[in-house]
Structures are given as C-alpha cells and as structure tokens.
Design a protein around this motif. Structure first.
Motif, short mmCIF file in Angstrom:
data_model
loop_
_atom_site.label_atom_id
_atom_site.label_comp_id
_atom_site.label_asym_id
_atom_site.label_seq_id
_atom_site.Cartn_x
_atom_site.Cartn_y
_atom_site.Cartn_z
N ILE A 57 15.26 0.08 4.89
CA ILE A 57 13.93 0.31 3.08
C ILE A 57 15.09 0.10 2.06
O ILE A 57 16.29 0.96 1.43
N ASN A 58 14.51 -0.02 1.08
CA ASN A 58 15.46 0.10 -0.09
C ASN A 58 15.10 0.98 -0.49
O ASN A 58 14.16 1.59 -0.85
N LYS A 59 16.35 1.73 -2.06
CA LYS A 59 16.33 3.06 -2.57
C LYS A 59 14.71 3.07 -3.14
O LYS A 59 14.46 1.43 -4.16
N PRO A 60 14.07 3.76 -3.52
CA PRO A 60 12.52 3.06 -4.68
C PRO A 60 13.51 3.77 -5.76
O PRO A 60 14.29 4.16 -6.37
N GLY A 61 13.30 2.85 -6.55
CA GLY A 61 13.36 2.54 -8.08
C GLY A 61 15.01 1.55 -8.28
O GLY A 61 15.33 1.59 -8.76
N SER A 62 15.47 0.96 -6.97
CA SER A 62 16.90 0.58 -6.88
C SER A 62 16.16 -0.60 -7.56
O SER A 62 15.19 -1.71 -7.74
N GLN A 63 17.08 -1.47 -8.03
CA GLN A 63 17.32 -2.83 -9.22
C GLN A 63 16.48 -3.96 -7.94
O GLN A 63 15.27 -4.82 -8.45
N ASP A 105 0.67 -0.89 0.00
CA ASP A 105 0.14 0.05 0.30
C ASP A 105 1.18 1.07 0.14
O ASP A 105 0.72 2.04 -0.69
N LEU A 106 2.18 1.07 0.73
CA LEU A 106 3.29 2.87 0.83
C LEU A 106 4.35 2.09 -0.54
O LEU A 106 4.41 3.06 -1.01
N GLU A 107 3.78 1.34 -1.44
CA GLU A 107 4.59 1.19 -2.66
C GLU A 107 6.38 1.60 -1.41
O GLU A 107 7.27 2.32 -2.79
N VAL A 108 6.40 0.61 -0.67
CA VAL A 108 8.13 1.01 0.01
C VAL A 108 8.42 -0.95 0.59
O VAL A 108 7.46 -2.18 0.79
N THR A 109 9.06 -0.89 -0.09
CA THR A 109 10.28 -2.22 0.09
C THR A 109 11.76 -1.99 1.17
O THR A 109 12.56 -1.16 1.27
N PHE A 110 11.59 -3.60 2.06
CA PHE A 110 12.62 -3.80 2.71
C PHE A 110 13.27 -4.23 2.61
O PHE A 110 13.08 -5.81 1.97
N ARG A 111 15.02 -5.14 2.73
CA ARG A 111 15.44 -5.98 2.65
C ARG A 111 16.16 -6.08 3.79
O ARG A 111 15.99 -5.30 4.53
N ARG A 112 17.01 -7.09 4.15
CA ARG A 112 17.49 -7.38 5.10
C ARG A 112 19.20 -7.54 4.96
O ARG A 112 19.55 -7.18 4.60
N ASP A 113 19.38 -6.64 6.20
CA ASP A 113 20.72 -6.50 6.27
C ASP A 113 21.60 -7.69 6.55
O ASP A 113 20.87 -8.74 7.45
N GLU A 114 22.04 -8.29 5.89
CA GLU A 114 22.85 -10.05 5.70
C GLU A 114 23.61 -10.17 6.98
O GLU A 114 24.08 -11.08 7.93
N ARG A 115 24.40 -8.93 8.10
CA ARG A 115 25.43 -8.69 9.16
C ARG A 115 23.76 -9.30 9.91
O ARG A 115 23.81 -10.27 11.34
N THR A 116 23.41 -8.37 10.34
CA THR A 116 22.27 -7.59 11.44
C THR A 116 21.03 -9.07 11.36
O THR A 116 20.49 -9.64 12.34
N GLY A 117 20.46 -9.28 10.41
CA GLY A 117 19.17 -9.41 10.05
C GLY A 117 17.76 -8.33 9.46
O GLY A 117 17.26 -8.68 9.79
N ARG A 118 18.84 -7.02 10.34
CA ARG A 118 17.52 -5.41 10.44
C ARG A 118 17.10 -5.82 9.11
O ARG A 118 17.81 -5.87 8.32
N PRO A 119 15.61 -4.74 9.37
CA PRO A 119 14.96 -4.24 8.14
C PRO A 119 16.03 -3.27 7.46
O PRO A 119 15.61 -2.14 8.73
#
Ligand code: ADP
Ligand code: ADP
Length: 542
Positions: free
Chosen positions: A521-527, A505-519
C-alpha cells in the motif's frame, strides 16, 4: 521438519535442516518437561507499532503474558520458582532491559484485544454502550465510535452484533483504554478493506500519542505492512516450540517471510518462496462457460437494500475473486444464483449446484470432525481426498475432535474442507481467510487453486485479504455502492481492470515490491500515490 510443521512435510520437499541457533540456548519460558518452550520475546517500543508475523500456537500469548507481568518467565527452569531478577539479568544490556524493569516495578498497564471476537457475547451481557463505557479511560470513545462506524449499534445487545460489528466494538473498547502497552491479537477478521485501513490508522495514532507501545499480531500482510513500524517474525512447531526473532524492518520481515528464509537467523522456514506475479495479471483461462447470466435486479422491499448486477459469463476451472465492502450485496448475489432469492428483474435460466461456505460459520453440532466430513462425501479418507483436502488444510490432527471444541482457525479449515467436499458446479467461499494464520492462508490458497484446476470446478472467493485475492483469482467481480442502501456488481473483469475499479473507489494505491513482486500500500499523498492516481493505475503500476 523445516520447523513449521510437526508432522510429515505436506510439500514432500524438505531436506534442509538447520536448527535455529536460539534453540541451543535456554528458552525464555518452558511450561514443563517436554512441554512447549518459547525462545525470544518481542520488544515493545514506546511510540511505535510492533508487529508479529507467524503462525498460531507458537507462543504469542505466552510472550504477551510475560510482557504484561502476568507471568514470570522461568528461563527454561520450570521446576524452580521463577523470579524477575533472573529475567532482568538475562536481558541486562538489551533493548528489553528498561521495559522489564518497569514491569517489575508494576509500572506497566496493559490493554488487549482478544483474537476471537465471536466469544465476546458469551462473556458480556448487555448492550454495546454499556460495554464501551466501562473502558472509556481516555475520553476518546466518541471519536472511536464515529471512525469505526458503530454508532448505529450502540443500543444493540452484544448478542445481536455481526462479526464485523463485534470486531470494531472490540477495537474501540481496547483503544479507549489508557494503557502503556496494547496487545491486539488480529484486527482484520470480518472487516472490509476500508475498515482495515481505518483500524490501522487508529492504532498508529494512539502509538504516537503519549509514547504508548502497540503490539499487533496480524495475518493480513498488506495491512501488517501498512501498520507496523518494526516486525518480529515468529516460527517454530505449533505446540512444541516457538521462536520470536529480533526485530526487523517491516519490509524486510515480510519479504523474508515470503521468501521462506530468515536472513539474520540463517533459517529456512518454508521449502519454497511465495511468489506474486509482478507484471501483467494472469489471463483468465476462458475455457467453457459454466453459466451466462443477464443483468439482474433485486431489492428486499420498498426502501430496503437493492442490488443491481451487470450480466456476464463465468467459466469452468476459473477462480473468480469477489471484492467490495461489507453490506453491499455479495451474499444476496449468491442467493440469486442458488435460486434461494428471485430477481425482480432479469431471469436466471440455469440451475447450478452451489456449495457455499458462509462468512459466519455455523457448525455447532456435537459431532466429531471425521464423522461430520464423512457425512458429506464418500471420498472421505481416500488418498485423493487426503492429498487434495485434508493435508493442505491440516485436518489430520483435529479429525477426532468435537466440532464444538474447535478454535476459530480450526473451524474455518473444517468449513472450507466441507464446502470443497460437496459435489457441486460452483464453490462459493465467503471470507475463507478469517482466523487462518498466515501459513494456513498460503496453504488454503494453493489448495483452492489446485482444486479448481483439477476438478474443472468453478470457484468464487469473497475475501478482503488482497494478497489472498492476488494469489488466487483469475478474474474479479467488483461490488460498489453504498453499504446497506444499494449495491452494484460489475461483470467479471480481468484482474487489472477490476483492481483499478475497486481501489479507485477506496482511494488506495499499491506499488510492487521490487524484490518479491508483492503489492504494498502506498502512503496516502506520497509522490507515487499521487502519480498512480493521476494515471489511473491503482494496482499494477510499474
Ligand atoms: P499462540 O498465542 O501463539 O497461539 P500460546 O502462547 O497460547 O500460543 O501457546 C503456545 C503453546 O503453549 C501451545 O501449544 C499451548 O498449548 C501451550 N501452553 C499454553 N499455556 C500453557 C500452560 N499453562 N501449560 C502448558 N502448556 C501451555
Ligand atoms: P454482503 O454479503 O456484501 O455483506 P449482503 O448481501 O449480506 O451483503 O447484504 C446487503 C444488504 O442487504 C445489507 O444491508 C443487509 O442488511 C440487507 N439484507 C440482507 N438480507 C436481507 C433480508 N432478508 N431482508 C432485508 N434486508 C436484507
């Protein structure tokens, strides 16, 4: 102590003591004999956003007063008259040298947003337009008003604004100024996620426009991560001393903070790491149902706000996260559950006792904290109550204060304690993170979780801090719709499905930090952003 608390360790865990090496040098400023001392200063960078991450009471305001030229740091020599030449000598050859020279020449103009926006009506008499017009030095007001969605309140008296409106008005007033150095002490309290992301963007854009330096204190780590180009971690003993580290990359600064260990400084700031679950979200306990409810509808009258609720089941001992924009019907649902409102359609045939902590806290009686809390529960002062409630919420030091004298963060902790101390079936906490600093959020989160587990209690938490929701919730209820017009509440869902709904709904995606697992926010429009949107994985993507 490990450097984050003055009193006995609430974790019963500390043995590691490595005094920070900064403390062997003279501080930047000391208020007096045995008084608070500040070590290190943040470095304002033209054209970029500098973040400060750390608890309250460790000298951020002191540092900003120095950087604004309102106070000459005394370099620890409080009995002598301070002078800028000595300060310049101290920072010669460092990144601060040029900045300090400009402050000495009276060449730095400063704009600042105060931490507690709730105080603004006490200081300003008039309507929103009058307040904003006084600060419109860049001719940017019109755009700020639109992007922060405050046009509807322009002619309203400041007295009548909600906390979320005041926060956005305060942001507009600060960002409308034409300054070299902007200091924003917390930007997110009372804002929903969409508004938080907008505020972050506006601050970044202003930094880029004309080499302005932005310094932001922020306790919502997802927003800080999105916003800051570099980060100073701050630590110390509130009221005793504070240390501001050299700048780190935002990613490393937050990771080190969560790990509880600062690499360059070789400094442990917390006995254990804060851990996020990297893979599948927690399966809900699915214990015994506390209550079942059918589809419900409620509207406040012809043409006014209407809410539709998808029926569901809420279990004992679970923490149900509630997410959604402001003005979408979350407190309306709470009032349906308590029986304060009647649904127009659908019948609620249960009556549960709900203990409710509202978003805007009203505890203004002239009464001491201990008197107030002991009037709520007979357990007050028992060792069990102390361990479960008072200690994690750090109430010991404020027990004898008057409710009316408390700071925003102190009021929040007392209000959470008051809510959890009630004898109820369901505890509903509306925005417990507001005005808590990042350490206090961590402690409040674990106190609330433990409370649910140990008391067979059901907890519903409305919050906009994604990290807090991620750490707290077993399942999610997602609100969507059009604020102030109509809202829809989903049935409680597993975290993954719920977060996907909410973020889509917000058009926001999260990835996980590889070391800590913390969410993160992805840069909008990034791959990654585009890929996750294609796959419909807004949150728990690998
Ligand atoms: P923060 O902004 O991080 O909350 P402050 O810079 O306001 O922290 O304050 C840090 C500490 O310095 C606090 O313990 C405060 O009581 C103390 N302090 C602030 N101003 C003065 C002063 N003028 N004299 C003595 N102590 C002060
Ligand atoms: P949230 O808790 O999600 O911020 P609320 O349930 O408080 O949302 O409010 C949803 C909408 O209903 C808002 O537009 C609010 O102004 C409106 N509203 C709330 N209470 C009343 C009321 N008593 N009469 C009319 N409208 C109301």
């Amino acid at each position: 102590t490990c450097g984050i608390c003055v009193e006995k360790c609430p974790f019963d865990a500390i043995e590691i003591i490595n005094l920070p090496s900064e403390l062997e040098e003279d501080p930047v400023h000391r208020y007096g004999d045995n008084a608070f001392a500040l070590y290190g200063l943040p470095v304002p960078e033209p054209g970029s956003v500098t973040g400060i991450l750390g608890p309250n009471g460790i000298g951020k305001t002191t540092a900003v007063r120095a950087l604004a030229g309102e106070m000459i740091p005394n370099l620890g020599q409080w009995s002598e008259e301070a002078n800028w030449d000595a300060v310049l000598d101290r920072y010669r050859g460092s990144e601060l040298q040029n900045y300090i020279r400009r402050v000495m020449d009276g060449d730095v103009t400063v704009a600042r947003k105060p931490q507690y926006v709730d105080q603004i009506p006490k200081q300003f008499d008039g309507n929103t337009r009058q307040l904003l017009e006084r600060t419109d030095e860049r001719g940017a007001l019109d755009e700020l008003v639109d992007r922060l969605s405050i046009r509807a309140v322009l002619d309203q008296n400041i007295d009548n604004l909600s906390g979320g409106e005041l926060q956005r008005v305060a942001l507009a007033a600060t960002l409308a100024r034409d300054a070299d150095f902007y200091f924003l002490d917390e930007i997110t309290p009372y804002l929903d996620i969409g508004q938080r992301v907008t505020a972050a963007r506006l601050i970044q854009e202003l930094a880029e426009d004309g080499d302005r330096s932005m310094l932001v204190v922020e306790h919502d780590l997802a927003v800080l991560d999105l916003l800051a180009d570099t980060l100073h971690v701050a630590y110390g003993e509130p009221g005793a001393y504070g240390v501001v580290t050299s700048p780190k990359s935002t990613k490393n600064g937050i990771n080190e903070y969560l790990n509880g260990y600062l690499n360059n400084e070789n400094m442990r700031i917390r006995p254990s790491a804060i851990e996020f679950e990297e893979h599948a979200p927690r399966e809900s306990a699915k214990g015994t149902p506390l209550l079942d409810y059918p589809d419900l509808e409620h509207s406040y009258g012809e043409g006014e706000f209407s809410l539709s609720v998808e029926g569901g089941t809420i279990y004992h001992s679970e923490v149900l996260g509630i997410v959604g924009p402001n003005g979408i019907g979350k407190s309306t649902l709470a009032q349906l559950f308590t029986g304060d409102l009647e649904p127009d359609n659908g019948e609620l045939d249960f009556l549960v006792d709900i203990a409710y902590k509202p978003q805007y806290i009203q505890i203004d009686q002239p009464m001491r904290v201990d008197t107030f809390l002991s009037s709520i529960t007979d357990d007050f002062g028992s060792s069990y109550w102390n361990t479960e409630v008072a200690q994690p919420l750090q109430l010991e030091r404020i027990m004898e204060q008057q409710l009316t004298d408390l700071s925003g963060g102190e009021r929040q902790r007392v209000a959470i304690a008051a809510c959890l101390s009630e004898d109820a079936d369901l505890y509903l906490l509306d925005e417990p993170s507001a005005h808590l600093d990042v350490e206090q959020r961590v402690r409040a989160t674990s106190a609330i979780r433990r409370y649910a587990e140990n008391h067979d209690a059901t907890v519903m938490v409305i919050d906009h801090d994604i990290y807090m929701i991620d750490l707290l919730a077993d399942r999610l209820m997602v609100f969507d719709g059009e604020p102030a017009v109509e809202g829809h509440a989903s049935t409680p869902q597993e975290m993954r499905a719920g977060m996907n709904d909410f973020l889509a709904d917000l058009e926001v995606t999260f990835r996980r930090d590889e070391r800590t697992g913390r969410p993160r926010i992805n840069k909008p429009g990034s791959q990654l952003d585009r890929k996750q949107k294609r796959e419909g994985e807004y949150y728990y993507a690998p």
